[in-house]
Design a protein around this motif. Structure first.
Motif, PDB file in Angstrom:
ATOM      1  N   GLU A  66       6.329  13.770 -14.086  1.00  0.00           N
ATOM      2  CA  GLU A  66       7.412  13.137 -13.340  1.00  0.00           C
ATOM      3  C   GLU A  66       7.047  13.074 -11.858  1.00  0.00           C
ATOM      4  OE1 GLU A  66      10.257  11.786 -14.594  1.00  0.00           O
ATOM      5  OE2 GLU A  66       9.362  12.210 -16.552  1.00  0.00           O
ATOM      6  N   PHE A  67       7.365  11.928 -11.272  1.00  0.00           N
ATOM      7  CA  PHE A  67       7.097  11.742  -9.855  1.00  0.00           C
ATOM      8  C   PHE A  67       8.066  10.715  -9.325  1.00  0.00           C
ATOM      9  CE2 PHE A  67       4.927   9.287  -6.504  1.00  0.00           C
ATOM     10  CZ  PHE A  67       4.794  10.293  -5.568  1.00  0.00           C
TER      11      PHE A  67
ATOM     12  N   MET B 171       0.848  -1.182   0.000  1.00  0.00           N
ATOM     13  CA  MET B 171       0.000   0.000   0.000  1.00  0.00           C
ATOM     14  C   MET B 171       0.893   1.245   0.000  1.00  0.00           C
ATOM     15  SD  MET B 171      -3.033   1.059   2.578  1.00  0.00           S
ATOM     16  CE  MET B 171      -4.354   0.543   1.519  1.00  0.00           C
ATOM     17  N   ALA B 172       0.467   2.265  -0.705  1.00  0.00           N
ATOM     18  CA  ALA B 172       1.237   3.509  -0.782  1.00  0.00           C
ATOM     19  C   ALA B 172       1.316   4.177   0.581  1.00  0.00           C
ATOM     20  CB  ALA B 172       0.595   4.454  -1.783  1.00  0.00           C
ATOM     21  N   THR B 173       2.496   4.699   0.889  1.00  0.00           N
ATOM     22  CA  THR B 173       2.628   5.424   2.144  1.00  0.00           C
ATOM     23  C   THR B 173       1.977   6.792   1.991  1.00  0.00           C
ATOM     24  OG1 THR B 173       4.728   6.434   1.540  1.00  0.00           O
ATOM     25  CG2 THR B 173       4.815   4.271   2.643  1.00  0.00           C
ATOM     26  N   GLU B 174       1.661   7.394   3.115  1.00  0.00           N
ATOM     27  CA  GLU B 174       1.038   8.721   3.109  1.00  0.00           C
ATOM     28  C   GLU B 174       1.936   9.738   2.409  1.00  0.00           C
ATOM     29  OE1 GLU B 174      -2.033  11.308   3.575  1.00  0.00           O
ATOM     30  OE2 GLU B 174      -2.058   9.183   4.046  1.00  0.00           O
ATOM     31  N   THR B 175       3.245   9.653   2.639  1.00  0.00           N
ATOM     32  CA  THR B 175       4.180  10.587   2.006  1.00  0.00           C
ATOM     33  C   THR B 175       4.144  10.456   0.493  1.00  0.00           C
ATOM     34  OG1 THR B 175       5.611  10.486   3.939  1.00  0.00           O
ATOM     35  CG2 THR B 175       6.599  11.292   1.904  1.00  0.00           C
ATOM     36  N   ASN B 176       4.154   9.212  -0.006  1.00  0.00           N
ATOM     37  CA  ASN B 176       4.074   9.001  -1.453  1.00  0.00           C
ATOM     38  C   ASN B 176       2.763   9.529  -2.013  1.00  0.00           C
ATOM     39  OD1 ASN B 176       6.561   7.791  -2.140  1.00  0.00           O
ATOM     40  ND2 ASN B 176       5.851   5.805  -1.431  1.00  0.00           N
ATOM     41  N   LEU B 177       1.673   9.282  -1.318  1.00  0.00           N
ATOM     42  CA  LEU B 177       0.361   9.711  -1.788  1.00  0.00           C
ATOM     43  C   LEU B 177       0.265  11.238  -1.834  1.00  0.00           C
ATOM     44  CD1 LEU B 177      -2.437   8.955  -2.750  1.00  0.00           C
ATOM     45  CD2 LEU B 177      -3.152   8.794  -0.370  1.00  0.00           C
ATOM     46  N   VAL B 178       0.719  11.904  -0.799  1.00  0.00           N
ATOM     47  CA  VAL B 178       0.679  13.365  -0.762  1.00  0.00           C
ATOM     48  C   VAL B 178       1.534  13.940  -1.896  1.00  0.00           C
ATOM     49  CG1 VAL B 178       1.376  15.405   0.573  1.00  0.00           C
ATOM     50  CG2 VAL B 178       0.123  13.554   1.684  1.00  0.00           C
ATOM     51  N   GLY B 179       2.731  13.404  -2.063  1.00  0.00           N
ATOM     52  CA  GLY B 179       3.609  13.868  -3.132  1.00  0.00           C
ATOM     53  C   GLY B 179       3.009  13.655  -4.508  1.00  0.00           C
TER      54      GLY B 179
ATOM     55  N   ALA C 156       2.004  16.523  -7.316  1.00  0.00           N
ATOM     56  CA  ALA C 156       2.524  16.466  -8.685  1.00  0.00           C
ATOM     57  C   ALA C 156       1.377  16.416  -9.694  1.00  0.00           C
ATOM     58  CB  ALA C 156       3.441  15.262  -8.855  1.00  0.00           C
ATOM     59  N   PHE C 157       0.338  15.641  -9.395  1.00  0.00           N
ATOM     60  CA  PHE C 157      -0.846  15.580 -10.251  1.00  0.00           C
ATOM     61  C   PHE C 157      -1.463  16.971 -10.374  1.00  0.00           C
ATOM     62  CE2 PHE C 157      -5.466  15.355 -10.629  1.00  0.00           C
ATOM     63  CZ  PHE C 157      -5.621  14.588 -11.780  1.00  0.00           C
ATOM     64  N   GLY C 158      -1.595  17.659  -9.248  1.00  0.00           N
ATOM     65  CA  GLY C 158      -2.204  18.989  -9.241  1.00  0.00           C
ATOM     66  C   GLY C 158      -1.428  20.000 -10.069  1.00  0.00           C
ATOM     67  N   LYS C 159      -0.109  19.960  -9.985  1.00  0.00           N
ATOM     68  CA  LYS C 159       0.710  20.882 -10.789  1.00  0.00           C
ATOM     69  C   LYS C 159       0.515  20.622 -12.274  1.00  0.00           C
ATOM     70  CE  LYS C 159       4.335  21.700  -7.381  1.00  0.00           C
ATOM     71  NZ  LYS C 159       5.758  21.477  -7.036  1.00  0.00           N
ATOM     72  N   ASN C 160       0.470  19.352 -12.649  1.00  0.00           N
ATOM     73  CA  ASN C 160       0.253  19.004 -14.049  1.00  0.00           C
ATOM     74  C   ASN C 160      -1.147  19.427 -14.496  1.00  0.00           C
ATOM     75  OD1 ASN C 160       1.052  17.683 -16.563  1.00  0.00           O
ATOM     76  ND2 ASN C 160      -0.449  16.130 -16.003  1.00  0.00           N
ATOM     77  N   LEU C 161      -2.131  19.183 -13.656  1.00  0.00           N
ATOM     78  CA  LEU C 161      -3.509  19.560 -13.958  1.00  0.00           C
ATOM     79  C   LEU C 161      -3.622  21.066 -14.171  1.00  0.00           C
ATOM     80  CD1 LEU C 161      -6.522  18.962 -14.185  1.00  0.00           C
ATOM     81  CD2 LEU C 161      -6.629  19.021 -11.680  1.00  0.00           C
ATOM     82  N   ARG C 162      -3.004  21.835 -13.300  1.00  0.00           N
ATOM     83  CA  ARG C 162      -3.067  23.293 -13.438  1.00  0.00           C
ATOM     84  C   ARG C 162      -2.415  23.760 -14.740  1.00  0.00           C
ATOM     85  NH1 ARG C 162      -2.103  27.967  -9.056  1.00  0.00           N
ATOM     86  NH2 ARG C 162      -2.325  29.693 -10.497  1.00  0.00           N
ATOM     87  N   LYS C 163      -1.255  23.188 -15.064  1.00  0.00           N
ATOM     88  CA  LYS C 163      -0.563  23.546 -16.303  1.00  0.00           C
ATOM     89  C   LYS C 163      -1.454  23.263 -17.506  1.00  0.00           C
ATOM     90  CE  LYS C 163       2.456  20.745 -18.109  1.00  0.00           C
ATOM     91  NZ  LYS C 163       2.225  20.330 -19.459  1.00  0.00           N
ATOM     92  N   LEU C 164      -2.054  22.088 -17.533  1.00  0.00           N
ATOM     93  CA  LEU C 164      -2.924  21.723 -18.652  1.00  0.00           C
ATOM     94  C   LEU C 164      -4.160  22.617 -18.710  1.00  0.00           C
ATOM     95  CD1 LEU C 164      -2.668  17.850 -18.310  1.00  0.00           C
ATOM     96  CD2 LEU C 164      -1.717  19.244 -20.170  1.00  0.00           C
ATOM     97  N   ARG C 165      -4.738  22.895 -17.554  1.00  0.00           N
ATOM     98  CA  ARG C 165      -5.932  23.756 -17.521  1.00  0.00           C
ATOM     99  C   ARG C 165      -5.608  25.164 -17.992  1.00  0.00           C
ATOM    100  NH1 ARG C 165      -6.728  28.196 -14.574  1.00  0.00           N
ATOM    101  NH2 ARG C 165      -5.956  27.214 -12.704  1.00  0.00           N
ATOM    102  N   GLU C 166      -4.477  25.716 -17.547  1.00  0.00           N
ATOM    103  CA  GLU C 166      -4.109  27.077 -17.949  1.00  0.00           C
ATOM    104  C   GLU C 166      -3.844  27.160 -19.447  1.00  0.00           C
ATOM    105  OE1 GLU C 166      -0.866  27.983 -15.283  1.00  0.00           O
ATOM    106  OE2 GLU C 166      -2.232  28.891 -13.821  1.00  0.00           O
TER     107      GLU C 166
END
Length: 86
Positions: free
Chosen positions: A76-77, A1-9, A13-23
């Motif tokens: 990248e992650f 199972m993914a650790t909390e640190t991996n999940l938060v990171g 990273a997903f959010g940064k990519n999402l924002r770039k694509l949305r903008e």
């Protein structure tokens, strides 16, 4: 199972990519309201890395951005594999 640190990171990273694509495609969060039919404040949670979108949400966002859903996950992650097995 993914650790909390991996999940938060990963969500950040997903959010940064999402924002770039949305903008690149919609520009404003109010444009997201019109194209996705869900509240921009909820969408904003995904962009800042505190939301955890379902597959259905990922598909709806990709459709609104007029991209393939895999583009939302194309970033990248650094994943610590050893941490996954603890």
């Amino acid at each position: 199972m993914a650790t909390e640190t991996n999940l938060v990171g990963y969500k950040i990273a997903f959010g940064k990519n999402l924002r770039k694509l949305r903008e690149e495609r919609i520009r404003t969060l109010s444009g997201v309201d019109r194209k996705t039919r869900f509240d921009s404040s909820n969408y904003h949670k995904y962009e800042i890395g505190i939301g955890n979108p379902t597959l259905e949400t990922i598909i709806r966002i990709a459709s609104a951005l007029e991209i393939h859903p895999k583009e939302l996950l194309n970033f990248e992650f650094e994943l610590n594999i050893d941490e996954l097995h603890k």
